[in-house]
Design a protein around this motif. Sequence first.
Motif, PDB file in Angstrom:
ATOM      1  N   THR A  40       0.829  -1.318   0.013  1.00 31.70           N
ATOM      2  CA  THR A  40       0.046  -0.053  -0.033  1.00 31.70           C
ATOM      3  C   THR A  40       0.806   1.361   0.025  1.00 31.70           C
ATOM      4  O   THR A  40       2.126   1.180  -0.128  1.00 31.70           O
ATOM      5  CB  THR A  40      -0.945   0.159   1.248  1.00 31.70           C
ATOM      6  OG1 THR A  40      -2.156   1.066   0.816  1.00 31.70           O
ATOM      7  CG2 THR A  40      -0.342   0.308   2.311  1.00 31.70           C
ATOM      8  N   GLU A  41       0.293   2.359   0.367  1.00 28.70           N
ATOM      9  CA  GLU A  41       1.004   3.685   0.051  1.00 28.70           C
ATOM     10  C   GLU A  41       0.544   4.358   1.487  1.00 28.70           C
ATOM     11  O   GLU A  41      -0.262   4.032   2.378  1.00 28.70           O
ATOM     12  CB  GLU A  41       0.482   4.786  -1.026  1.00 28.70           C
ATOM     13  CG  GLU A  41       0.396   4.004  -2.403  1.00 28.70           C
ATOM     14  CD  GLU A  41      -0.202   4.948  -3.473  1.00 28.70           C
ATOM     15  OE1 GLU A  41      -0.413   5.971  -3.173  1.00 28.70           O
ATOM     16  OE2 GLU A  41      -0.478   4.214  -4.597  1.00 28.70           O
ATOM     17  N   ARG A  42       1.560   5.165   1.820  1.00 23.00           N
ATOM     18  CA  ARG A  42       1.495   5.644   3.293  1.00 23.00           C
ATOM     19  C   ARG A  42       0.245   6.514   3.751  1.00 23.00           C
ATOM     20  O   ARG A  42      -0.273   6.547   4.492  1.00 23.00           O
ATOM     21  CB  ARG A  42       2.702   6.695   3.373  1.00 23.00           C
ATOM     22  CG  ARG A  42       2.734   7.497   4.848  1.00 23.00           C
ATOM     23  CD  ARG A  42       3.813   8.223   5.022  1.00 23.00           C
ATOM     24  NE  ARG A  42       5.232   7.708   4.970  1.00 23.00           N
ATOM     25  CZ  ARG A  42       6.225   8.228   5.020  1.00 23.00           C
ATOM     26  NH1 ARG A  42       6.401   9.404   5.112  1.00 23.00           N
ATOM     27  NH2 ARG A  42       7.568   7.387   4.814  1.00 23.00           N
ATOM     28  N   TYR A  64      -2.558   5.731   2.711  1.00 19.55           N
ATOM     29  CA  TYR A  64      -3.708   4.699   2.833  1.00 19.55           C
ATOM     30  C   TYR A  64      -3.588   3.836   3.962  1.00 19.55           C
ATOM     31  O   TYR A  64      -4.439   3.134   4.141  1.00 19.55           O
ATOM     32  CB  TYR A  64      -3.834   3.869   1.567  1.00 19.55           C
ATOM     33  CG  TYR A  64      -4.246   4.789   0.119  1.00 19.55           C
ATOM     34  CD1 TYR A  64      -5.230   5.422   0.264  1.00 19.55           C
ATOM     35  CD2 TYR A  64      -3.674   4.274  -1.222  1.00 19.55           C
ATOM     36  CE1 TYR A  64      -5.583   6.228  -0.837  1.00 19.55           C
ATOM     37  CE2 TYR A  64      -4.188   4.876  -2.079  1.00 19.55           C
ATOM     38  CZ  TYR A  64      -5.224   6.068  -2.018  1.00 19.55           C
ATOM     39  OH  TYR A  64      -5.586   6.611  -3.129  1.00 19.55           O
ATOM     40  N   GLY A  69      -3.884   1.128  -2.907  1.00 15.25           N
ATOM     41  CA  GLY A  69      -2.399   0.894  -3.189  1.00 15.25           C
ATOM     42  C   GLY A  69      -2.192   0.403  -4.680  1.00 15.25           C
ATOM     43  O   GLY A  69      -3.326   0.621  -5.296  1.00 15.25           O
ATOM     44  N   SER A 110      -2.828  -5.862  -5.514  1.00 17.51           N
ATOM     45  CA  SER A 110      -4.163  -5.858  -4.876  1.00 17.51           C
ATOM     46  C   SER A 110      -4.536  -7.284  -4.351  1.00 17.51           C
ATOM     47  O   SER A 110      -5.251  -7.442  -3.398  1.00 17.51           O
ATOM     48  CB  SER A 110      -5.004  -5.532  -6.271  1.00 17.51           C
ATOM     49  OG  SER A 110      -4.998  -6.530  -7.216  1.00 17.51           O
ATOM     50  N   ARG A 132      -2.942  -7.624  -0.974  1.00 17.26           N
ATOM     51  CA  ARG A 132      -3.362  -6.666  -0.071  1.00 17.26           C
ATOM     52  C   ARG A 132      -4.844  -7.264   0.576  1.00 17.26           C
ATOM     53  O   ARG A 132      -4.925  -7.174   1.660  1.00 17.26           O
ATOM     54  CB  ARG A 132      -3.754  -5.335  -0.755  1.00 17.26           C
ATOM     55  CG  ARG A 132      -4.070  -4.238   0.211  1.00 17.26           C
ATOM     56  CD  ARG A 132      -3.711  -2.934  -0.412  1.00 17.26           C
ATOM     57  NE  ARG A 132      -4.286  -2.574  -1.801  1.00 17.26           N
ATOM     58  CZ  ARG A 132      -3.530  -2.573  -2.753  1.00 17.26           C
ATOM     59  NH1 ARG A 132      -2.192  -2.761  -2.822  1.00 17.26           N
ATOM     60  NH2 ARG A 132      -4.120  -2.356  -4.077  1.00 17.26           N
TER      61      ARG A 132
END
Length: 437
Positions: free
Chosen positions: A8-10, A12, A134, A139, A142
Amino acid sequence: MSVSAPITERRYIVPLILVTSLFFLWAIGVNLNDILIQHLKKAFGLTDFQSSLIQSAFFGGYFLAALPAGWLMQRLGYKRGILIGLLVCATGTILFIPAASIRVYGFFLFALFVMACGQSVLEVAANPYVTTLGPAESSERRLNLAQSFNSAGAVLIALVGSRFILSGIEYTPAELAAMSPAHLLGYRVSEANMVKTPYLVITCVFLFVALLVLLTKLPEIHETRVEGVQASEAKLSGTLGFPHLIKGVIAQFFYVGAQVGVASFVIRFTEFSLPGTREKAAAHYLQAHLAGFMIGRFTGSAIMQKIAAPRLLSLFSGGSLLCLTIVLFASGTAPVWAIVLVGLFHSIMFPTIFALSLKNLGPYTKLGSSLLVMSIIGGGVVPLLMGRISDAWNIQRAFVIPLLCHAYIFYFAMWGYRQAAVANAGTTLAFPAPEAE
């Protein structure tokens, strides 16, 4: 194949953590049903077929609420949809208290139906929401990670349910027949009342999480336009232009049916295979089955960094086929432990099928999610068939149904997931070729 994209990204991280908590919560409904089947069978003197109606009522709610939930997400967005789902869940769980008071089996089924409608809304919202929080390349990982907390909830619920719902008081048919009417009524009333406190606590948990969601700012994800079509303009008919989605819906129907069917009758099968085993002792095998499910979820997400999701799905479905063959043809402890091991192989299937089926749907993602959640009705169909076969022959023969289900899942994992250039909503959409494995 190596999958190296970050999970993911920070920006999120907080939304992902909060939404992941929902996966833990809906383990309550699905996995308490496995306890309720055994419990209400005693409380109402049900056959295997009648007790399997618990799953039919529950997954019928999932089926009927899924499409309305998708349309709800299109109009209100993910956050409001999640709030509505939590409140409907709380309504269903609180209905267990009057259901236990008046001792009407149909009322229990109605309460389960309402609860399932709320969980259907949560699933339609949370599963695609997690896949968008993300990079698209990660996916599947995640969603497997988020679903891992669902399996952790499953293990906890099995432990709590067997402790606080199963009384451990069992009588043979002959002993029940010898009871006076007053004694038998007292026994039935006591068993029915066992559900009141657990479901009151569950209601409070749903309301507390709803409050957290209300007070937290969640980003609203807007799916990418495809050939000029945006999410608000997407029609259900347009989803039919994605063959991999349709095959995924079928695979999800068979997977959920097999997963619920196996778990529903672990206790019953253990008592059949190991004569003299009491329900609380048999419940330990259900707990082990669910523990394997949890272990597989957490490790599966990590393994997908090295092994492509479709290949891992084919390996796990092959393992399930082998175990179910042992269940059907062996005797003694071997088939019981084979059922326990099936939990491990079931672990990655739901999120992997879900993520592979939603690949590149763009504005059709919410409706595609609705169709995949509708397919959860398999959990109401397969146990019913298994219960009928069990009543007619025996519980061991009933496991031929989940064996057939896994044969299709194996097909989907090998070939059915692959995307192609398809016509959708009157336009031609070119999808990337399947990744090399």
